[in-house]
Design a protein around this motif. Structure first.
Motif, PDB file in Angstrom:
ATOM      1  N   SER A   1      39.485   0.064  -5.019  1.00 53.48           N
ATOM      2  CA  SER A   1      38.595   0.596  -4.004  1.00 53.48           C
ATOM      3  C   SER A   1      39.066   1.972  -3.525  1.00 53.48           C
ATOM      4  CB  SER A   1      38.510  -0.363  -2.818  1.00 53.48           C
ATOM      5  OG  SER A   1      37.642   0.140  -1.834  1.00 53.48           O
ATOM      6  N   GLU A   2      40.366   2.123  -3.320  1.00 51.61           N
ATOM      7  CA  GLU A   2      40.899   3.397  -2.842  1.00 51.61           C
ATOM      8  C   GLU A   2      40.668   4.501  -3.860  1.00 51.61           C
ATOM      9  OE1 GLU A   2      45.175   5.420  -1.536  1.00 51.61           O
ATOM     10  OE2 GLU A   2      44.999   3.225  -1.716  1.00 51.61           O
TER      11      GLU A   2
ATOM     12  N   LYS B   1      34.368  10.901  -3.048  1.00 53.73           N
ATOM     13  CA  LYS B   1      34.388  12.068  -2.178  1.00 53.73           C
ATOM     14  C   LYS B   1      34.279  13.357  -2.997  1.00 53.73           C
ATOM     15  CE  LYS B   1      37.025  10.001   1.619  1.00 53.73           C
ATOM     16  NZ  LYS B   1      38.312  10.002   2.374  1.00 53.73           N
TER      17      LYS B   1
ATOM     18  N   TRP C   1      28.682   1.440  -2.029  1.00 49.56           N
ATOM     19  CA  TRP C   1      28.554   2.830  -1.582  1.00 49.56           C
ATOM     20  C   TRP C   1      27.100   3.160  -1.285  1.00 49.56           C
ATOM     21  CZ3 TRP C   1      26.083   7.332  -2.344  1.00 49.56           C
ATOM     22  CH2 TRP C   1      26.644   8.473  -1.771  1.00 49.56           C
TER      23      TRP C   1
ATOM     24  N   ASN D   1      36.984   5.468  -3.898  1.00 47.71           N
ATOM     25  CA  ASN D   1      36.600   6.270  -2.737  1.00 47.71           C
ATOM     26  C   ASN D   1      37.060   7.719  -2.874  1.00 47.71           C
ATOM     27  OD1 ASN D   1      35.288   4.160  -1.463  1.00 47.71           O
ATOM     28  ND2 ASN D   1      37.116   3.489  -0.361  1.00 47.71           N
TER      29      ASN D   1
END
Length: 260
Positions: A226-227, A234, A118, A230
């Motif tokens: 990973s999902e 956010k 990131w 993320n």
């Protein structure tokens, strides 16, 4: 007529002050206000009293509704169960304590590659671009104090971007086993605003706002790692104007050095 609101979350800053106030009430002053509430100082502690739209954190007292001030400034006083301010009172007796756990070594190992990825994609905060190479060099040399000298008070925002990056460095260092006694003096010496220094002190103790801790926990499972990361990232990046993103950058460069 003064309003009475009930607190739902209480950071450790207030918990420690309330313990001191069990014998005699503590007096302090409002030092600023924001959309969801106000900042106050009692002794050497700064805390925020706010409504439910902000995240739990170490310096946050979160009530069921936004505490409405009768004046821009004024005196506050704290007892073992209540915070009194101009225009109202917050009942803290039944507030849930916010005491986030330090991530485990396994959670850090799972989160580190995602934090590094990131930070690589995001790059440095725009207002820190001119000093970024010296910051990275200091981190490569495991010199957090040196990085702090470069970052302290630098950048824009209520908490400057440099302080937010430094908070990420301090957090990861504490999580990875650096003693609090080593990190707290770095936070205390930071030449920045009192509010930023309050956040830095808690970062040195391994505590930040709830989405940051959720970010690390979300990375601990291999399934859809990973999902989930993320999605959590956010949420973090929506905190403040740039504070959440800058804090994540600090975590990322610290994770890169730690992994290496």
């Amino acid at each position: 007529m003064p309003t009475l609101v009930r607190a739902i979350h209480e950071g450790q800053a207030l918990s420690e002050l309330r313990h001191q106030a069990a014998v005699d009430p503590l007096r302090g002053r409002i030092i600023g206000r924001f959309t969801s509430g106000f900042y106050a100082r009692i002794r050497d502690q700064i805390f925020a009293a706010a409504g439910p739209l902000i995240w739990p954190g170490p310096i946050h007292l979160i009530a069921e509704q936004v505490p409405e001030l009768a004046a821009e400034a004024g005196e506050v006083w704290l007892t073992a169960t209540r915070l009194h301010y101009p225009g109202g009172t917050v009942d803290i007796a039944s507030a849930a304590p916010y005491t986030p756990a330090i991530p485990t070594a396994e959670q850090l190992r799972a989160a580190a590659p995602l934090l590094v990825q990131w930070a690589d994609m995001a790059g440095p905060p725009e207002d820190l671009a001119t000093c970024w190479e010296p910051v990275l060099a200091a981190i490569d040399n495991e010199d957090i104090a040196g990085a702090a000298l470069i970052l302290q008070g630098r950048g824009i925002g209520l908490t400057p971007s440099g302080d937010d990056v430094l908070a990420g460095l301090l957090l990861f260092a504490r999580w990875s086993g650096v003693p609090q006694a080593v990190l707290t003096p770095i936070a205390e010496r930071a030449e920045t605003s009192d509010l930023s220094r309050a956040f830095l002190r808690w970062a040195a103790r391994g505590q930040s706002i709830a989405p940051i801790h959720a970010l690390i926990i979300s990375s601990s499972s291999s399934a859809e790692r990973s999902e989930r990361f993320n999605r959590a990232a956010k949420i973090v990046c929506q905190v403040g104007h740039r504070s959440g993103a800058a804090l994540m950058t600090g975590l990322g460069i610290a994770a890169q050095s730690w992994a290496a």
